[in-house]
Scaffold this active site. Structure first.
Site, PDB file in Angstrom:
ATOM      1  N   LYS A 157       0.655  -1.256   0.080  1.00 30.70           N
ATOM      2  CA  LYS A 157      -0.024  -0.033   0.207  1.00 30.70           C
ATOM      3  C   LYS A 157       0.963   1.170   0.023  1.00 30.70           C
ATOM      4  O   LYS A 157       0.514   2.257  -0.561  1.00 30.70           O
ATOM      5  CB  LYS A 157      -0.771   0.073   1.288  1.00 30.70           C
TER       6      LYS A 157
HETATM    7  N1  GLU Z   1      -1.583  -6.754  10.008  1.00 34.91           N
HETATM    8  C1  GLU Z   1      -0.306  -7.118   9.123  1.00 34.91           C
HETATM    9  C2  GLU Z   1      -0.363  -6.761   7.753  1.00 34.91           C
HETATM   10  O1  GLU Z   1      -1.519  -6.406   7.343  1.00 34.91           O
HETATM   11  C3  GLU Z   1      -0.410  -8.652   9.224  1.00 34.91           C
HETATM   12  C4  GLU Z   1       0.030  -9.164  10.679  1.00 34.91           C
HETATM   13  C5  GLU Z   1       0.229 -10.926  10.453  1.00 34.91           C
HETATM   14  O2  GLU Z   1      -0.452 -11.852   9.563  1.00 34.91           O
HETATM   15  O3  GLU Z   1       0.635 -11.290  11.439  1.00 34.91           O
HETATM   16  O4  GLU Z   1       0.630  -6.574   7.391  1.00 34.91           O
END
Ligand code: GLU
Length: 300
Positions: free
Chosen positions: A248
């Site tokens: 992103k």
């Molecule tokens: N929230 C994290 C991300 O979108 C992923 C975290 C995880 O899978 O441990 O990059």
């Protein structure tokens, strides 16, 4: 339980941060975690990782859930939001403080840079500075800003990734004592993810390879909190045309899942990144997913 019945043991999850809609790279992690859960007849959960609220975009959480649904990826339980779970993170931090595995830190980024410079160590690693341990033995009268994990003496972590094989990292050398509660009062990703995976009974983590580097820190936290360590599989990264990681931050385009055709094309591309055979002449989403589950089971 019959051999063909659902496994109570397996629990996987997809944990998107709602900082932007799903893009081609994040769909790879979503699809892989869903396939792994289906291949092992387990449960697949979705957790919205909005712990870093200032980075989250309002409404994107719902958009992500719609994108997943358009791809046929439905969670087995209602999704949870990290922003509603801070009590859990607070309790975990309190436990670490009680047993002296967390300590307050007064350092600003500038303080850390100066201390590293004085030690002749200036190079940040992935933009992160290796904490020099300034506040390990006390604040020396300065006000606390953040809380850090006290990395144990035995800080070399060995673990095996189901796709990438044996891995090793010396956490003390690679990152040092890392932040659990940030200076802005928000809980850090490392703590939230470890507490959530344990609280939700996650047995298998399947996520993008860009997160692989965090795994040793998470394993140390699991050990400190007495949690089991899940099995890990990190999926290959999808690279943009310029060879950069698709993210992103560097403006990856949101997935178009507005029509069944577009969703199937997006899934097809994600499946290809995972080394799964192409959809061929199946133009039905359900059939494509079923075929990929079978192929995934044979691979892992
Ligand atoms: N929230 C994290 C991300 O979108 C992923 C975290 C995880 O899978 O441990 O990059």
């Amino acid at each position: 339980m019959s051999a063909a019945g659902p496994s109570q043991a397996y629990r996987g999850r997809f944990a998107p941060s709602p900082t932007g809609p799903l893009h081609a790279g994040s769909l790879v992690a979503a699809l892989a975690s869903w396939l792994d859960a289906r291949a092992q007849q387990g449960q697949w959960l979705v957790r919205i990782e909005d712990v870093d609220l200032p980075r989250c975009v309002p409404g994107v959480d719902q958009h992500i859930l719609q994108q997943l649904a358009a791809c046929g990826l439905y969670p087995d339980q209602p999704p949870v939001w990290q922003s509603q779970r801070t009590d859990l993170y607070r309790r975990a931090l309190d436990r670490l403080i009680e047993c002296d595995q967390a300590y307050p830190c007064a350092c600003t980024r500038k303080d850390i840079e100066e201390a590293l410079h004085a030690n002749g160590k200036t190079k940040p690693r992935h933009g992160e500075l290796v904490y020099p341990g300034t506040c390990r033995d006390g604040l020396h009268g300065k006000p606390a800003r953040a809380w850090r994990f006290r990395t144990p003496e035995q800080s070399v972590v060995h673990w095996t990734d189901r796709r990438c094989g044996p891995q090793v990292q010396d956490v003390a050398q690679a990152v040092g004592d890392f932040v659990l509660l940030r200076a802005d009062g928000l809980f850090a990703y490392q703590l939230a993810v470890v507490v959530d995976d344990a609280d939700q009974g996650v047995t298998h983590v399947v996520r993008g390879e860009d997160l692989s580097d965090n795994t040793p820190r998470q394993i140390l936290l699991q050990r400190a909190l007495g949690y089991p360590t899940p099995h890990y599989l990190h999926t290959p990264l999808v690279l943009a045309e310029d060879g950069q990681k698709l993210s992103k931050q560097n403006g990856a385009a949101a997935l178009d899942t507005s029509t069944a055709e577009a969703a199937l094309a997006a899934l097809d591309q994600a499946a290809e990144s995972l080394g799964l055979h192409p959809r061929g002449n199946r133009d039905n989403r359900g059939m494509a997913l079923a075929a990929w589950v079978a192929h995934w089971r044979a691979m892992y």
